[in-house]
Design a protein around this motif. Structure first.
Motif, mmCIF file in Angstrom:
data_model
loop_
_atom_site.group_PDB
_atom_site.id
_atom_site.type_symbol
_atom_site.label_atom_id
_atom_site.label_comp_id
_atom_site.label_asym_id
_atom_site.label_seq_id
_atom_site.Cartn_x
_atom_site.Cartn_y
_atom_site.Cartn_z
ATOM 1 N N ALA A 66 22.309 -48.657 -54.482
ATOM 2 C CA ALA A 66 22.680 -47.534 -55.431
ATOM 3 C C ALA A 66 22.564 -48.113 -56.871
ATOM 4 O O ALA A 66 23.402 -48.860 -57.493
ATOM 5 C CB ALA A 66 23.692 -46.732 -55.014
ATOM 6 N N ILE A 67 21.820 -47.538 -57.755
ATOM 7 C CA ILE A 67 21.599 -48.022 -59.107
ATOM 8 C C ILE A 67 22.572 -46.843 -59.837
ATOM 9 O O ILE A 67 23.553 -47.300 -60.732
ATOM 10 C CB ILE A 67 20.363 -47.793 -59.606
ATOM 11 N N ASP A 68 22.484 -45.639 -59.640
ATOM 12 C CA ASP A 68 23.584 -44.531 -60.315
ATOM 13 C C ASP A 68 23.348 -43.402 -59.043
ATOM 14 O O ASP A 68 22.468 -43.180 -58.096
ATOM 15 C CB ASP A 68 22.965 -44.135 -61.488
ATOM 16 N N ARG A 69 24.547 -42.642 -59.200
ATOM 17 C CA ARG A 69 24.652 -41.438 -58.248
ATOM 18 C C ARG A 69 25.207 -40.252 -59.064
ATOM 19 O O ARG A 69 26.201 -40.552 -59.827
ATOM 20 C CB ARG A 69 25.481 -41.810 -57.066
ATOM 21 N N TYR A 70 25.002 -39.050 -58.825
ATOM 22 C CA TYR A 70 25.422 -38.051 -59.682
ATOM 23 C C TYR A 70 27.244 -37.976 -58.999
ATOM 24 O O TYR A 70 27.666 -37.568 -60.121
ATOM 25 C CB TYR A 70 24.832 -36.632 -59.150
ATOM 26 N N ASP A 71 27.401 -38.269 -57.923
ATOM 27 C CA ASP A 71 28.778 -37.948 -57.588
ATOM 28 C C ASP A 71 29.817 -38.888 -58.390
ATOM 29 O O ASP A 71 31.049 -38.676 -58.659
ATOM 30 C CB ASP A 71 29.004 -38.118 -56.223
ATOM 31 N N TRP A 72 29.142 -40.086 -58.854
ATOM 32 C CA TRP A 72 29.983 -40.962 -59.694
ATOM 33 C C TRP A 72 30.363 -40.091 -60.922
ATOM 34 O O TRP A 72 31.124 -40.780 -61.693
ATOM 35 C CB TRP A 72 29.469 -42.244 -60.152
ATOM 36 N N HIS A 73 29.717 -39.331 -61.432
ATOM 37 C CA HIS A 73 29.885 -38.591 -62.622
ATOM 38 C C HIS A 73 30.263 -37.241 -62.516
ATOM 39 O O HIS A 73 30.480 -36.508 -63.610
ATOM 40 C CB HIS A 73 28.711 -38.522 -63.495
ATOM 41 N N TYR A 74 30.432 -36.762 -61.278
ATOM 42 C CA TYR A 74 30.723 -35.284 -61.086
ATOM 43 C C TYR A 74 32.061 -34.812 -61.543
ATOM 44 O O TYR A 74 32.283 -33.909 -62.281
ATOM 45 C CB TYR A 74 30.675 -35.141 -59.349
ATOM 46 N N ASP A 75 32.905 -35.472 -61.317
ATOM 47 C CA ASP A 75 34.448 -35.266 -61.875
ATOM 48 C C ASP A 75 34.417 -35.129 -63.323
ATOM 49 O O ASP A 75 34.903 -34.124 -64.013
ATOM 50 C CB ASP A 75 35.625 -36.213 -61.596
ATOM 51 N N SER A 76 33.730 -35.889 -64.055
ATOM 52 C CA SER A 76 33.474 -35.954 -65.669
ATOM 53 C C SER A 76 32.976 -34.477 -66.095
ATOM 54 O O SER A 76 33.354 -33.849 -67.051
ATOM 55 C CB SER A 76 33.122 -37.128 -66.177
ATOM 56 N N ALA A 77 31.613 -34.595 -65.363
ATOM 57 C CA ALA A 77 30.694 -33.379 -65.568
ATOM 58 C C ALA A 77 31.766 -31.857 -65.236
ATOM 59 O O ALA A 77 31.421 -31.044 -65.972
ATOM 60 C CB ALA A 77 29.840 -33.310 -64.759
ATOM 61 N N TYR B 52 32.639 -29.054 -67.937
ATOM 62 C CA TYR B 52 32.094 -27.591 -67.585
ATOM 63 C C TYR B 52 33.265 -26.478 -67.724
ATOM 64 O O TYR B 52 33.372 -25.582 -68.307
ATOM 65 C CB TYR B 52 31.356 -27.743 -66.490
ATOM 66 N N ARG B 53 34.364 -27.085 -66.884
ATOM 67 C CA ARG B 53 35.581 -25.953 -67.027
ATOM 68 C C ARG B 53 36.136 -25.836 -68.292
ATOM 69 O O ARG B 53 36.347 -24.659 -68.857
ATOM 70 C CB ARG B 53 36.674 -26.796 -66.296
ATOM 71 N N GLU B 54 36.190 -26.899 -69.237
ATOM 72 C CA GLU B 54 36.609 -26.685 -70.717
ATOM 73 C C GLU B 54 35.633 -25.912 -71.470
ATOM 74 O O GLU B 54 36.001 -25.157 -72.138
ATOM 75 C CB GLU B 54 36.955 -28.192 -71.280
ATOM 76 N N ARG B 55 34.420 -26.440 -71.434
ATOM 77 C CA ARG B 55 33.578 -25.432 -72.201
ATOM 78 C C ARG B 55 33.365 -24.154 -71.677
ATOM 79 O O ARG B 55 33.298 -23.164 -72.702
ATOM 80 C CB ARG B 55 32.145 -26.046 -71.855
ATOM 81 N N ASN B 56 33.622 -23.845 -70.462
ATOM 82 C CA ASN B 56 33.436 -22.655 -69.904
ATOM 83 C C ASN B 56 34.757 -21.666 -69.645
ATOM 84 O O ASN B 56 35.030 -20.348 -69.233
ATOM 85 C CB ASN B 56 32.593 -22.312 -68.635
ATOM 86 N N ASN B 57 35.992 -22.485 -70.101
ATOM 87 C CA ASN B 57 37.515 -21.901 -69.930
ATOM 88 C C ASN B 57 37.525 -21.256 -68.407
ATOM 89 O O ASN B 57 37.938 -20.394 -68.257
ATOM 90 C CB ASN B 57 37.604 -20.708 -70.793
ATOM 91 N N TYR C 95 24.487 -31.401 -64.299
ATOM 92 C CA TYR C 95 25.196 -31.875 -65.448
ATOM 93 C C TYR C 95 25.433 -33.165 -65.136
ATOM 94 O O TYR C 95 25.161 -34.113 -66.020
ATOM 95 C CB TYR C 95 26.357 -30.971 -65.905
ATOM 96 N N ALA C 96 26.002 -33.364 -63.928
ATOM 97 C CA ALA C 96 26.297 -34.835 -63.500
ATOM 98 C C ALA C 96 25.333 -35.801 -63.292
ATOM 99 O O ALA C 96 25.024 -36.800 -63.649
ATOM 100 C CB ALA C 96 27.196 -34.881 -62.257
ATOM 101 N N ALA C 97 23.893 -35.036 -62.972
ATOM 102 C CA ALA C 97 22.771 -35.919 -62.617
ATOM 103 C C ALA C 97 21.829 -35.851 -63.585
ATOM 104 O O ALA C 97 20.837 -36.822 -63.839
ATOM 105 C CB ALA C 97 22.119 -35.342 -61.441
ATOM 106 N N ASP C 98 21.971 -35.152 -64.862
ATOM 107 C CA ASP C 98 20.969 -35.142 -65.801
ATOM 108 C C ASP C 98 20.598 -36.552 -66.498
ATOM 109 O O ASP C 98 19.391 -36.735 -66.799
ATOM 110 C CB ASP C 98 21.801 -34.308 -67.286
#
Length: 151
Positions: A2-13, A17-22, A38-41
């Motif tokens: 694996a070079i990169d995976r969305y799930d490695w970034h999911y928690d940050s995304a 997302y929660r903060e931006r959309n309250n 967002y995590a995969a972008d």
């Protein structure tokens, strides 16, 4: 590998997302899918460059690659729908793999630095379209030219 995976970034995304959309509490399925994009972008932007440059691996889905080339789906959607959210070394041709290791996987974060220079805000606040891709593409092209010794 694996070079990169969305799930490695999911928690940050998800946090962004929660903060931006309250949002507190459980996310709906639709919201979770959006967070995945967002995590995969950032991965998807690079994959789009690979596909549009003809450097996809032999195991890449030809139908999905064609949808990317036609602009019917973006790279993040391709990653999620055709790569199960994972960017593997087999997703790139042997020819381009050394560049991917140097530019995308390096400790210097060369790709992310280039991406940061064209995207306003956090990586996890954008689901890219043509505007973002057209802004980062020349930077990837330049890095590839430099890698090949053309700069």
């Amino acid at each position: 590998m694996a070079i990169d995976r969305y799930d490695w970034h999911y928690d940050s995304a998800e946090e962004a997302y929660r903060e931006r959309n309250n949002i507190s509490g459980e996310l709906t399925d639709e919201q979770s899918e959006e967070v995945c994009l967002y995590a995969a972008d950032h991965i998807g932007l690079f994959l789009k460059w690979i596909i549009e440059s003809g450097f996809e691996g032999v195991e890449s889905d030809p139908e999905g690659c064609e949808l990317v080339r036609k602009g019917e789906i973006n790279g993040a959607r391709y990653l999620m729908e055709y790569c199960d959210g994972k960017f593997w070394d087999v997703d790139v041709s042997d020819e381009i793999r050394p560049f991917v290791a140097w530019y995308y996987e390096s400790d210097e974060n060369l790709f992310l630095n280039d991406l940061e220079s064209v995207i306003n805000g956090d990586f996890y606040e954008t689901i890219s379209g043509d505007t973002e891709f057209n802004a980062v593409k020349p930077l990837i092209d330049k890095a590839y030219s430099k890698f090949k010794g053309g700069d």
